[in-house]
Write an enzyme that holds these catalytic residues in place. Sequence first.
Site, PDB file in Angstrom:
ATOM      1  N   ASP A 223      31.402 -98.435 -61.880  1.00  7.03           N
ATOM      2  CA  ASP A 223      30.316 -97.707 -61.243  1.00  7.03           C
ATOM      3  C   ASP A 223      29.173 -98.662 -60.900  1.00  7.03           C
ATOM      4  OD1 ASP A 223      31.470 -95.246 -61.174  1.00  7.03           O
ATOM      5  OD2 ASP A 223      30.485 -94.480 -62.970  1.00  7.03           O
TER       6      ASP A 223
ATOM      7  N   LYS B 134      28.556 -94.808 -56.889  1.00  5.29           N
ATOM      8  CA  LYS B 134      27.923 -93.788 -56.056  1.00  5.29           C
ATOM      9  C   LYS B 134      26.423 -94.050 -55.995  1.00  5.29           C
ATOM     10  CE  LYS B 134      31.224 -90.150 -57.324  1.00  5.29           C
ATOM     11  NZ  LYS B 134      32.046 -90.958 -58.251  1.00  5.29           N
TER      12      LYS B 134
END
Length: 410
Positions: free
Chosen positions: A195, A217
């Site tokens: 991530d 994200k």
Amino acid sequence: MTTMLGISLAGRDVLMVGGGTVTARRLQRLLDDGARVRIVAPLLSAEVQDLVDAHSLEWLPRPARTTDVDGAWLVHTATGVPRVDALIAAACEERRILCVNASDGAHGTARLAAEARSGDVVVGVVSDAGVDPRRAARLRDTIGALLREGRLPLRRRRAGAAGRVDLVGGGPGPTDLMTLRGRRLLAEADVVVADRLGPTDVLSELDPDVEVIDVGKRPNHHPVPQHEINALLVAHARAGKRVVRLKGGDPFVYGRGGEEVAACLAAGIPVEVVPGLTSVVSVPQAAGIPVTHRGTAAGVHIVNGQAETSESTLAALADETVTTVVLMGVAALPRLVRAAEQAGVPADRPIAVVENGHTPHQRTTRTTLGRVVADAAAAGVQNPAVIVVGEVARAGLLMPDPSLAEGSGR
């Protein structure tokens, strides 16, 4: 000279001569290796007796005879009487049976190494120039610490290996706030699916041939949808690779870890979850804010700021004994404030907004419900940030405000 061997004792006969403290220390290790142990000793210490009873071990309650060694793969003698131990060692030498002589390790034909274990890796330490168990133990402990911290190469290169997935919670960002298990699994990984947040610095420590896939994200920008992330994990594991899904915080706290576990299980892929230090607690802590505090806050309510404001969230905001922690809530702050005000939450309810917790760019904005939207805009508050609502966010909770101290002139 000493040659180290990795010997499997599972299901094989091991004789232990003596029932004292040395036997007690080493008996459990042999049992853990699956050895079939029998003991010869006139008396047993309480620790050895407990193991004999727990594992239904054969015990001959008498002094040892040289013929007792017959049929053993390994003999360990620790009677405390050097002459007896020497006789047992000599009998083993004659019969070509390996023997650990605890009275005089230099004159045995085998030694038990000081072992450090990490997953399926076993590292043994012995001295080639004499018996020095304390030195070996110190070196073993140092190597063990490096293994647990993931600072030594642990990757397996084995044809036909079975793949698996480990979801690793990386905590709020600093590498030294990761768990030891998480560091070890990263050191064993063939593929890391990472991530944007979390301990990204640790990626630079990986072997050059470890494949790192960035699926991070950002607000209003999800380059790799969740179903594609699930498919990546399954595909690489099916190819026989060890996959680490590295996340910030904890995988099961707004990390979609449950969805990834379900996808792996549905595909028949072995999967485990390693918890991480969640930002719900760690980021407020970095700003000196306890999410619970005796006499101030007895409960915590966790909110996804991107979701609609629920009745339970409004009830938590209105309850002065509850701390409400909002994740991913900067953009939704005006909406959250309007809903709280309409529900009658006092305008002076304390709020702290902690940006970039546990990083050099950490910043805390302390304000109130009535002023937070304007203060956040004036300060240019941006994600990643954790919003803490409740009395624990009041300045001076843990330490009085210096400006109000006696003699301050105010």
